[in-house]
Design an enzyme around this catalytic site. Structure first.
Site, PDB file in Angstrom:
ATOM      1  CB  SER A  86      -0.944   0.013   1.211  1.00 49.81           C
ATOM      2  OG  SER A  86      -0.211  -0.001   2.420  1.00 49.81           O
ATOM      3  CB  THR A 189      -1.864   6.356   4.200  1.00 44.91           C
ATOM      4  OG1 THR A 189      -2.820   6.612   3.198  1.00 44.91           O
ATOM      5  CG2 THR A 189      -1.020   7.586   4.438  1.00 44.91           C
ATOM      6  CB  THR A 207      -0.351   6.413   0.044  1.00 41.32           C
ATOM      7  OG1 THR A 207      -1.209   5.310  -0.219  1.00 41.32           O
ATOM      8  CG2 THR A 207      -0.800   7.606  -0.794  1.00 41.32           C
ATOM      9  NE  ARG A 217      -8.269   7.467  -4.633  1.00 44.21           N
ATOM     10  CZ  ARG A 217      -7.698   7.235  -3.464  1.00 44.21           C
ATOM     11  NH1 ARG A 217      -6.400   7.014  -3.396  1.00 44.21           N
ATOM     12  NH2 ARG A 217      -8.410   7.218  -2.349  1.00 44.21           N
ATOM     13  CB  VAL A 218      -5.020  12.470  -6.367  1.00 43.42           C
ATOM     14  CG1 VAL A 218      -4.292  13.053  -5.157  1.00 43.42           C
ATOM     15  CG2 VAL A 218      -4.115  12.477  -7.597  1.00 43.42           C
ATOM     16  N   GLY A 219      -5.749  10.513  -3.724  1.00 42.44           N
ATOM     17  CA  GLY A 219      -6.431  10.451  -2.446  1.00 42.44           C
ATOM     18  C   GLY A 219      -6.092  11.621  -1.539  1.00 42.44           C
ATOM     19  CG  ASP A 220      -6.217  10.921   2.706  1.00 46.58           C
ATOM     20  OD1 ASP A 220      -6.283   9.842   2.091  1.00 46.58           O
ATOM     21  OD2 ASP A 220      -5.709  11.022   3.836  1.00 46.58           O
ATOM     22  CB  THR A 240      -4.414   5.943   7.543  1.00 52.14           C
ATOM     23  OG1 THR A 240      -4.167   4.834   6.667  1.00 52.14           O
ATOM     24  CG2 THR A 240      -5.081   5.423   8.801  1.00 52.14           C
ATOM     25  N   GLY A 241      -6.751   5.608   5.452  1.00 53.89           N
ATOM     26  CA  GLY A 241      -8.025   4.997   5.100  1.00 53.89           C
ATOM     27  C   GLY A 241      -8.521   5.458   3.749  1.00 53.89           C
ATOM     28  N   GLY A 243      -9.401   7.657   1.138  1.00 51.61           N
ATOM     29  CA  GLY A 243      -9.066   9.060   0.979  1.00 51.61           C
ATOM     30  C   GLY A 243     -10.224   9.962   0.649  1.00 51.61           C
TER      31      GLY A 243
END
Length: 328
Positions: A86, A189, A207, A217-220, A240-241, A243
């Site tokens: 991850s 993350t 991450t 795609r982009v997360g937090d 974490t988790g 995003g």
């Protein structure tokens, strides 16, 4: 400079009760709340992989007194961990079979840098630090981030899947279904926050993103205020988790602002989870998200949507792997 470094090392050494390499490891019972203890210096990071990352961060902090280098070098351990799917280039790819990485780093004075949707860079956290220190910008993304990496002398890695990621990706392609599994595919993350002996704060986050995400795609994690936020006047938080759920509430910034208003780190993390659930109630059974927080006094907090979120804590008395309390 040498006198200052010597002073820092003496200051740090005076806070350390254990010799290097003698970190104590334990795991709390599920749902155990922190006891309101205060530690300075203090390092927190997400998940089981936070233990070796914290070990490295603590070593760097003790040796150099540089908190930013500590949080950078700490998470670099995870970026190189071939068993971790991850974080890092060995992580599970997007739907096109391409590993793309996100990272951010921040100091308590507001300095920050991040990279998003970057390819072929072994250490995106180091590239994020270069953005912070060498450019007038906060975030670089995609091909622009890759070009900047080349300009800064980062080697471009061969774009191929690690053996474990390739095997799992081939299995996934049989049905090509996208449904993250709580505490497995969506704890994507390592976030690390640290409080130095001088009361300064710093944090890092890196991450490979959600497994089999849409390309682009982009997360937090690279978004300052979502996956990470640090303020020397108040404290620091990381997330974490899933995003998308964290971005919707600007989770880390929210926690720091709640602490500014007088909440403890634990209370602030709990309120953030309550708000996250409210904004994602339709799909909440399939979502895991967790938060860590430190205030400038050395109090800490951790809370998650569901059971299963672990975090690592290192201080002068040793290190522990703990289970965060949770809402559902």
């Amino acid at each position: 400079m040498s006198n200052r470094r010597s002073f820092l090392k003496k200051t740090l050494a005076s806070t350390t009760l254990l010799l290097p390499g003698s970190i104590i490891t334990s795991c709390a019972e599920p749902g155990q709340k922190n006891s309101g203890e205060k530690f300075k210096p203090l390092i927190l990071s997400t998940w089981d992989h936070g233990m070796p990352a914290n070990d490295k961060a603590w070593e760097v902090l003790m040796e150099t007194g540089n908190l930013v280098s500590a949080v950078e070098e700490g998470v670099k351990v995870t970026e190189l961990d071939m068993d971790n799917l991850s974080v890092g280039l060995q992580g599970l790819p997007d739907r096109e079979g391409i590993p793309t990485l996100d990272a951010s780093i921040m100091k308590g004075d507001g300095s920050c840098g991040s990279v998003a949707f970057v390819r072929q860079v072994r250490h995106p956290i180091s590239l994020a630090r270069k953005v912070m220190e060498e450019t007038p910008h906060v975030m670089l993304a995609g091909e622009g981030a890759r070009q900047f990496a080349i300009e800064q002398g980062f080697p471009m890695e061969k774009e191929e899947l690690s053996p474990k990621a390739k095997e799992l990706y081939e299995e996934w392609k049989v049905e090509s279904r996208y449904k993250p599994i709580v505490n497995i595919e969506n704890h994507d993350t390592i976030g690390m926050i640290a409080l130095g002996p001088d009361g300064k704060l710093a944090g890092s986050c890196t991450t490979s993103g959600l497994a089999y995400k849409m390309h682009g795609r982009v997360g937090d994690s690279p978004i300052i205020g979502a996956g990470l936020y640090v303020d020397d006047e108040v404290g620091a938080a990381t997330a974490t988790g899933l995003g998308e759920s964290i971005i919707r509430i600007c989770g880390s910034f929210l926690i720091v602002e709640l602490m500014r208003q007088g909440r403890t780190p634990q209370e602030a993390c709990e309120e953030a989870v309550i708000r996250l659930i409210a904004k994602n109630s339709k799909d909440i059974k399939d979502i895991q998200a967790g938060f860590l927080a430190i205030n400038k006094e050395g109090e800490y907090g951790a809370y998650a949507v569901q059971q299963g979120f672990t975090y690592a804590m290192h201080h002068s008395g040793g290190g522990n792997l703990l289970n965060a309390t949770y809402k559902l």
